[in-house]
Design a protein around this motif. Structure first.
Motif, PDB file in Angstrom:
ATOM      1  N   GLY A   1       0.814  -1.207   0.000  1.00  0.00           N
ATOM      2  CA  GLY A   1       0.000   0.000   0.000  1.00  0.00           C
ATOM      3  C   GLY A   1       0.845   1.254   0.000  1.00  0.00           C
ATOM      4  O   GLY A   1       0.541   2.221  -0.716  1.00  0.00           O
TER       5      GLY A   1
ATOM      6  N   SER B   1      -3.787   1.104  -3.389  1.00  0.00           N
ATOM      7  CA  SER B   1      -3.106   1.374  -2.115  1.00  0.00           C
ATOM      8  C   SER B   1      -4.103   1.399  -0.960  1.00  0.00           C
ATOM      9  O   SER B   1      -3.805   0.915   0.141  1.00  0.00           O
ATOM     10  CB  SER B   1      -2.335   2.695  -2.179  1.00  0.00           C
ATOM     11  OG  SER B   1      -3.210   3.807  -2.227  1.00  0.00           O
TER      12      SER B   1
ATOM     13  N   GLY C   1      -4.798  -2.005   0.048  1.00  0.00           N
ATOM     14  CA  GLY C   1      -3.648  -2.530   0.775  1.00  0.00           C
ATOM     15  C   GLY C   1      -3.635  -2.075   2.229  1.00  0.00           C
ATOM     16  O   GLY C   1      -3.366  -2.868   3.148  1.00  0.00           O
TER      17      GLY C   1
END
Length: 299
Positions: free
Chosen positions: A75, A171, A174
């Motif tokens: 991420g 991201s 994540g």
């Protein structure tokens, strides 16, 4: 009202503030430096926030594990790439077009959330997500960029914006995966710890890159420490809100509600800078608000 809703709205407000401050930094340093400021100057404030959460909540610090660290690394690196592309857009003439396409993030976040975490959204919620993106496009049309938007994918800024939105969406998934991988702790504590881990990774990675590839940029960043701290404070506030909201709720919903940031931007333009209101800008803002209401009613 679910707690994640006001937290998301606050995060969108701070993100709008951070983006404006970050854009101003673009004139005193390069894209890499302006990208780093968000992470490097945000880390001290994130550490203070984590300390406050632990102290006030009285909870023990959750133990880190491999799954959490891997998700945070993924991420964090994806967010660096997304931020770099977005800051790069600040230097392009048709900035609004690229920014509008970067706001396709909620749709892409819904896709990544399904592929990575197996999370699904209701048909009405998905429709609201898409409607929010349409509202963003209408605002961009109202800013006199219709020709570029018609050309759409042929525009360099559009391609960069879509890529930025994809990286932001991935991201976010994540970071949610990282927070959920922690075995214990409240949502606020898991989000704060995930934020500190992610910012530490991002700060170390970017410092290493600039030290190896562009030491002059390090000097420019150091000279801009005062405005950098302000950007870092606003960025840390926004990230703390996003991380907490995404720990409590699915990424697609959080990012869709986060489109209210464009309404904040529009309001600032109208009421603070006294800029002329175009019909499509007003319509786009209304569509975003209606999309948010539909999203909340469809949950």
């Amino acid at each position: 009202m679910p707690l994640w809703i006001p937290i998301t709205i606050a995060a969108a407000f701070f993100q709008n503030l951070r983006s404006g401050l970050q854009k101003r930094l673009r004139g005193s340093m390069g894209t890499t430096g302006a990208t780093f400021v968000r992470f490097g100057f945000g880390l001290p404030f994130a550490l203070i926030y984590l300390f406050a959460v632990v102290t006030i909540g009285g909870e023990p610090m959750p133990a880190l594990n491999a799954a959490m660290i891997v998700a945070a690394v993924c991420g964090g690196l994806l967010q660096i790439g997304a931020t770099f592309l977005l800051v790069y857009l600040f230097g392009l003439r048709n900035f609004m077009v690229g920014t509008a396409y970067s706001k396709t993030e909620p749709v892409q976040a819904a896709l990544f959330g399904f592929l990575i975490l197996g999370e699904t959204v209701s048909p009405l919620a998905l429709l609201a997500v898409v409607a929010g993106v349409v509202g963003v496009v209408l605002i961009s049309l109202g800013n006199g960029t219709s020709r570029n938007l018609v050309n759409g994918l042929a525009s360099r800024a559009a391609l960069i914006g879509i890529a930025s939105g994809a990286l932001f969406g991935a991201s976010a998934v994540g970071f949610r995966a990282a927070a959920l991988a922690l075995p214990e702790g409240s949502a606020a504590l898991r989000a704060a710890l995930t934020l500190v881990v992610a910012l530490t990774i991002q700060t170390a990675a970017m410092l290493a890159w600039m030290a190896a590839k562009d030491r002059a940029e390090l000097s420019r960043v150091a000279r801009a420490w005062a405005p950098g701290l302000i950007v870092g404070l606003a960025g840390a506030g926004a990230s703390a809100g996003w991380f907490t909201a995404m720990t409590l709720q699915k990424v697609a919903y959080v990012r869709a509600l986060g489109q209210i940031e464009l309404v904040f931007t529009f309001a600032t333009s109208v009421f603070w800078f006294r800029e002329k209101v175009r019909p499509l800008e007003l319509l786009g803002s209304a569509v975003i608000v209606l999309a948010i209401l539909a999203l909340l009613s469809g949950m």
